[in-house]
Design an enzyme around this catalytic site. Structure first.
Site, short mmCIF file in Angstrom:
data_model
loop_
_atom_site.label_atom_id
_atom_site.label_comp_id
_atom_site.label_asym_id
_atom_site.label_seq_id
_atom_site.Cartn_x
_atom_site.Cartn_y
_atom_site.Cartn_z
N HIS A 201 0.83 -1.21 0.00
CA HIS A 201 0.00 0.00 0.00
C HIS A 201 0.87 1.25 0.00
O HIS A 201 0.67 2.16 -0.82
CB HIS A 201 -0.90 -0.03 1.24
CG HIS A 201 -1.70 1.21 1.46
ND1 HIS A 201 -3.06 1.29 1.19
CD2 HIS A 201 -1.36 2.43 1.96
CE1 HIS A 201 -3.50 2.51 1.49
NE2 HIS A 201 -2.48 3.22 1.97
N GLU A 202 1.83 1.30 0.90
CA GLU A 202 2.64 2.51 1.02
C GLU A 202 3.50 2.75 -0.23
O GLU A 202 3.68 3.89 -0.64
CB GLU A 202 3.52 2.44 2.27
CG GLU A 202 2.76 2.32 3.59
CD GLU A 202 1.74 3.43 3.81
OE1 GLU A 202 1.86 4.50 3.19
OE2 GLU A 202 0.81 3.21 4.61
N HIS A 205 1.80 4.77 -2.79
CA HIS A 205 1.94 6.23 -2.62
C HIS A 205 3.28 6.70 -3.17
O HIS A 205 3.36 7.74 -3.83
CB HIS A 205 1.86 6.60 -1.13
CG HIS A 205 0.51 6.43 -0.52
ND1 HIS A 205 -0.64 6.89 -1.11
CD2 HIS A 205 0.13 5.86 0.66
CE1 HIS A 205 -1.68 6.61 -0.33
NE2 HIS A 205 -1.23 5.99 0.75
#
Length: 287
Positions: A201-202, A205
């Site tokens: 997920h990170e 980003h």
């Protein structure tokens, strides 16, 4: 790997404030909120991506390989102190590659550091930049992941690509990377979030993606056309959730950029793939 169009970059910059600490249980992502200018850049990319997809000239051919460095920052040399084993780090790298392989992105581990420092191991102590000045490796196209013993209410956070990272020694470049709670790696102790999904997920980003619930039910949302509008973050794996009933599609609960349980995560979309490559080619490749 390059798209077949050229894009003159705006002076990108994401919010520089210390990541907020969300309250409550479940997934907590402290990535800085994209500011208006960063959102404008994403919208410009969306226009270009749509135009080239419609023309048939849009193609992604080669695999993008991202040089990756893992940094274990623990309070002691025990697993409970955050001192991850090689096997756990390998499992995390495999989880990352499994998620991104369908989108022609792979992560090549170039090095691992281990540091025992109780101050650095606790996010929020004010040592982020000190730690990163000491440990960060590579260029702006290199992914640095810092696994910390204590992340407060967050499971992780990461910084968006921005123009200032191209300057060696800049604050933007030093600060860049992902900071992740150590116990979210495969085999970790964080219930429902211990299959490696937090790092996946990170890193989304880091490659320019917003949360799927960015902007709620109105406006441009996450500026990716094939992620349905979503009023708020998901919790658990709520199959059939439709928080924006007046918009097409149910909530993308299986998308890595939602807040679902790791076991619920399954995919990035074709539109997210294009967005990651747009940001990579403009802000990170060769930088």
């Amino acid at each position: 790997m390059r798209f077949t169009f050229a894009f003159t970059a705006l002076a990108a910059h994401s919010a520089l404030a210390v990541p907020a600490k969300p309250s409550g249980r479940g997934f907590g992502c402290g990535a800085p909120e994209p500011d208006a200018e960063h959102i404008k850049i994403s919208q410009k990319f969306a226009e270009k991506e749509a135009a080239f997809a419609a023309s048939g000239n849009f193609s992604i051919q080669a695999v993008t390989t991202v040089d990756t460095y893992f940094h274990v920052v623990a309070s002691s040399t025990s697993l409970s102190g955050g001192y991850l084993t090689d096997a756990m780090l390998t499992a995390q790298l495999n989880a990352l590659n499994e998620a991104y392989a369908p989108h022609s992105i792979q992560f090549a581990l170039k090095g691992t550091t281990r540091t025992v420092n109780a101050n650095w191991a606790a996010d929020g102590n004010g040592y982020e930049m000190t730690m990163k000045r000491s440990l960060r490796k590579g260029t702006y196209s290199s992914l640095n992941v810092y696994f910390l013993r204590d992340m407060g209410d967050n499971l992780g956070y990461c910084y968006f690509p921005e123009a200032g990272g191209a300057t060696a020694g800049s604050t933007v470049r030093i600060r860049d990377g992902c900071t992740v709670l150590y116990s979210t790696v495969p085999g970790g102790s964080t219930t429902n979030f211990n299959l490696g999904g937090t790092t996946t997920h990170e890193v989304g980003h880091w490659l320019g993606l917003y949360h799927t619930f960015q902007g709620g039910c109105t406006g441009s949302g996450d500026s990716v056309s094939d992620t349905p509008a979503q009023a708020s973050a998901s919790s658990g794996c709520p199959v059939g959730r439709d928080s924006c009933p007046n918009a097409a599609g149910v909530d993308p609960i299986h998308n890595y950029m939602d807040y679902s349980y790791d076991s619920c995560y399954e995919e990035f979309t074709a539109g997210q793939r294009a967005r990651m490559q747009s940001f990579w080619n403009t802000y990170r490749a060769g930088k």
